[in-house]
Enzyme design. Sequence first.
Site, mmCIF file in Angstrom:
data_model
loop_
_atom_site.group_PDB
_atom_site.id
_atom_site.type_symbol
_atom_site.label_atom_id
_atom_site.label_comp_id
_atom_site.label_asym_id
_atom_site.label_seq_id
_atom_site.Cartn_x
_atom_site.Cartn_y
_atom_site.Cartn_z
ATOM 1 N N LYS A 36 0.825 -1.210 0.000
ATOM 2 C CA LYS A 36 0.000 0.000 0.000
ATOM 3 C C LYS A 36 0.856 1.256 0.000
ATOM 4 O O LYS A 36 0.551 2.222 -0.674
ATOM 5 C CB LYS A 36 -0.947 0.014 1.200
ATOM 6 N N LYS A 96 -6.033 -10.469 -7.972
ATOM 7 C CA LYS A 96 -7.235 -10.905 -7.224
ATOM 8 C C LYS A 96 -8.336 -9.853 -7.354
ATOM 9 O O LYS A 96 -8.057 -8.663 -7.512
ATOM 10 C CB LYS A 96 -6.901 -11.180 -5.758
ATOM 11 N N LYS A 124 -11.602 -4.348 -4.233
ATOM 12 C CA LYS A 124 -12.303 -3.070 -4.415
ATOM 13 C C LYS A 124 -11.401 -1.999 -5.011
ATOM 14 O O LYS A 124 -11.868 -1.014 -5.540
ATOM 15 C CB LYS A 124 -12.950 -2.592 -3.109
HETATM 16 P P1 TYM Z 1 -10.936 -7.935 3.697
HETATM 17 O O1 TYM Z 1 -12.072 -7.079 4.158
HETATM 18 O O2 TYM Z 1 -9.973 -7.366 2.737
HETATM 19 O O3 TYM Z 1 -11.487 -9.273 3.067
HETATM 20 C C1 TYM Z 1 -12.492 -10.069 3.698
HETATM 21 C C2 TYM Z 1 -12.303 -11.542 3.346
HETATM 22 O O4 TYM Z 1 -12.482 -11.751 1.931
HETATM 23 C C3 TYM Z 1 -11.371 -12.469 1.389
HETATM 24 N N1 TYM Z 1 -11.143 -12.012 -0.008
HETATM 25 C C4 TYM Z 1 -11.104 -12.824 -1.078
HETATM 26 N N2 TYM Z 1 -11.258 -14.170 -1.210
HETATM 27 C C5 TYM Z 1 -11.194 -14.693 -2.453
HETATM 28 N N3 TYM Z 1 -10.975 -13.965 -3.572
HETATM 29 C C6 TYM Z 1 -10.815 -12.628 -3.493
HETATM 30 N N4 TYM Z 1 -10.613 -11.914 -4.603
HETATM 31 C C7 TYM Z 1 -10.878 -11.993 -2.206
HETATM 32 N N5 TYM Z 1 -10.769 -10.707 -1.763
HETATM 33 C C8 TYM Z 1 -10.940 -10.743 -0.418
HETATM 34 C C9 TYM Z 1 -10.209 -12.117 2.332
HETATM 35 O O5 TYM Z 1 -9.197 -13.086 2.301
HETATM 36 C C10 TYM Z 1 -10.899 -12.064 3.677
HETATM 37 O O6 TYM Z 1 -11.013 -13.362 4.254
HETATM 38 N N6 TYM Z 1 -7.800 -7.627 7.582
HETATM 39 C C11 TYM Z 1 -9.022 -8.268 7.112
HETATM 40 C C12 TYM Z 1 -10.231 -7.990 7.985
HETATM 41 C C13 TYM Z 1 -10.033 -8.351 9.419
HETATM 42 C C14 TYM Z 1 -10.051 -9.667 9.962
HETATM 43 C C15 TYM Z 1 -9.835 -9.501 11.355
HETATM 44 C C16 TYM Z 1 -10.232 -10.936 9.402
HETATM 45 C C17 TYM Z 1 -9.832 -7.490 10.452
HETATM 46 N N7 TYM Z 1 -9.710 -8.165 11.610
HETATM 47 C C18 TYM Z 1 -9.794 -10.623 12.197
HETATM 48 C C19 TYM Z 1 -10.180 -12.054 10.265
HETATM 49 C C20 TYM Z 1 -9.954 -11.884 11.635
HETATM 50 C C21 TYM Z 1 -9.349 -7.730 5.732
HETATM 51 O O7 TYM Z 1 -9.000 -6.626 5.392
HETATM 52 O O8 TYM Z 1 -10.151 -8.520 4.962
#
Ligand code: TYM
Length: 335
Positions: A112, A195, A198
């Site tokens: 980032k 991947k 957003k």
């Molecule tokens: P975030 O919000 O970016 O993504 C949420 C979940 O979606 C999955 N994901 C995908 N899976 C398959 N293909 C894709 N293109 C794709 N894009 C996103 C991510 O792997 C994720 O499982 N840091 C985390 C949020 C978070 C969290 C936590 C998760 C904060 N605290 C504690 C688990 C436990 C995040 O930004 O995910």
Amino acid sequence: RRRLLSGMQPSADSLHLGNYLGALVNWVSMQDEYEAIYFVPDMHAITVQYDPADLANRTRITVAQYIAGGIDVEKSTLFVQSHVPEHAELAWVLNCITGFGEASRMTQFKDKTAKQGSDNASVGLFAYPVLMAADILLYRPYGVPVGEDQRQHLELARNLAQRFNHRFGETFVVPEAVIPAEGAKIYDLQNPNAKMSKSADSPAGLINILDNPKTAAKKIKSAVTDDGTEIHFDREAKPGISNLLTIYSTLSGKSIDSIVADYQGKMYGHLKVDLAELVVERLAPIQARAQELLDDPAELDRLLARGAEKARSIASATLADVYDKVGFLPTGARR
Ligand code: TYM
């Protein structure tokens, strides 16, 4: 039952198909076997530029999609991170046992800041993986279902749990990363080597769960495909078709092999037309249910208040244990 915990950021007006197929579908299927805790990490969403006027709304929209996608609030605990102050409180303690160099090695932060430069990045963004570790460790879960992109963050949470236990005595459970098989990673429709995310270069690469059905269908039909005409799964040589096959398989529950067999001798266009229909068919009821929930925000907020109360009963006990172990003077109130 063993406990699971996971969350998705409320950083857009809709979850995308990657979040849905890569995460939410799995969360839903694990609710019976596990004691599941799902939350919306809104405190993570303020680590980057955002508009405060949007955030509360996006948080409600995200919750509505969790429920519309199949999270059952009678079975699972569902809450919003900022409603449970223990997340921020534990994060501070964990910040104090995280090495500066260790945090600097997190690849998501490096990626980032490579784009924006570190002067434009907040300390919050830097400490983000530590807050994520706090989110997890507070609930002492057995496992954390996430996509491959979160593996390094999970590794940090495991290291911090072990370090804390070693230094202050057994306190945390060292959580397992529950990462679905390769199939669950969804790629950008216009650039099937990146991947789905957003922050995609083009909105055509990304299907939002709340997209108008015509728009969603059009995005599938204009997805980039590969040279050749034969439909088969090959991530290297045919990333576009392979991505469509993955989406098809996860949405329909059919195996990739059986889909490939069905399309023997047919063209890419046939697959796209059928998949577009399937996507619309699957999204329609989720959209309708999400809208119903959003039409009654007071009820949604009541559900979240109940969820926060359940979450706090676990989180406050862990935090009290942590405060005691690190040597903080007990307050009269806690005695
Ligand atoms: P975030 O919000 O970016 O993504 C949420 C979940 O979606 C999955 N994901 C995908 N899976 C398959 N293909 C894709 N293109 C794709 N894009 C996103 C991510 O792997 C994720 O499982 N840091 C985390 C949020 C978070 C969290 C936590 C998760 C904060 N605290 C504690 C688990 C436990 C995040 O930004 O995910």
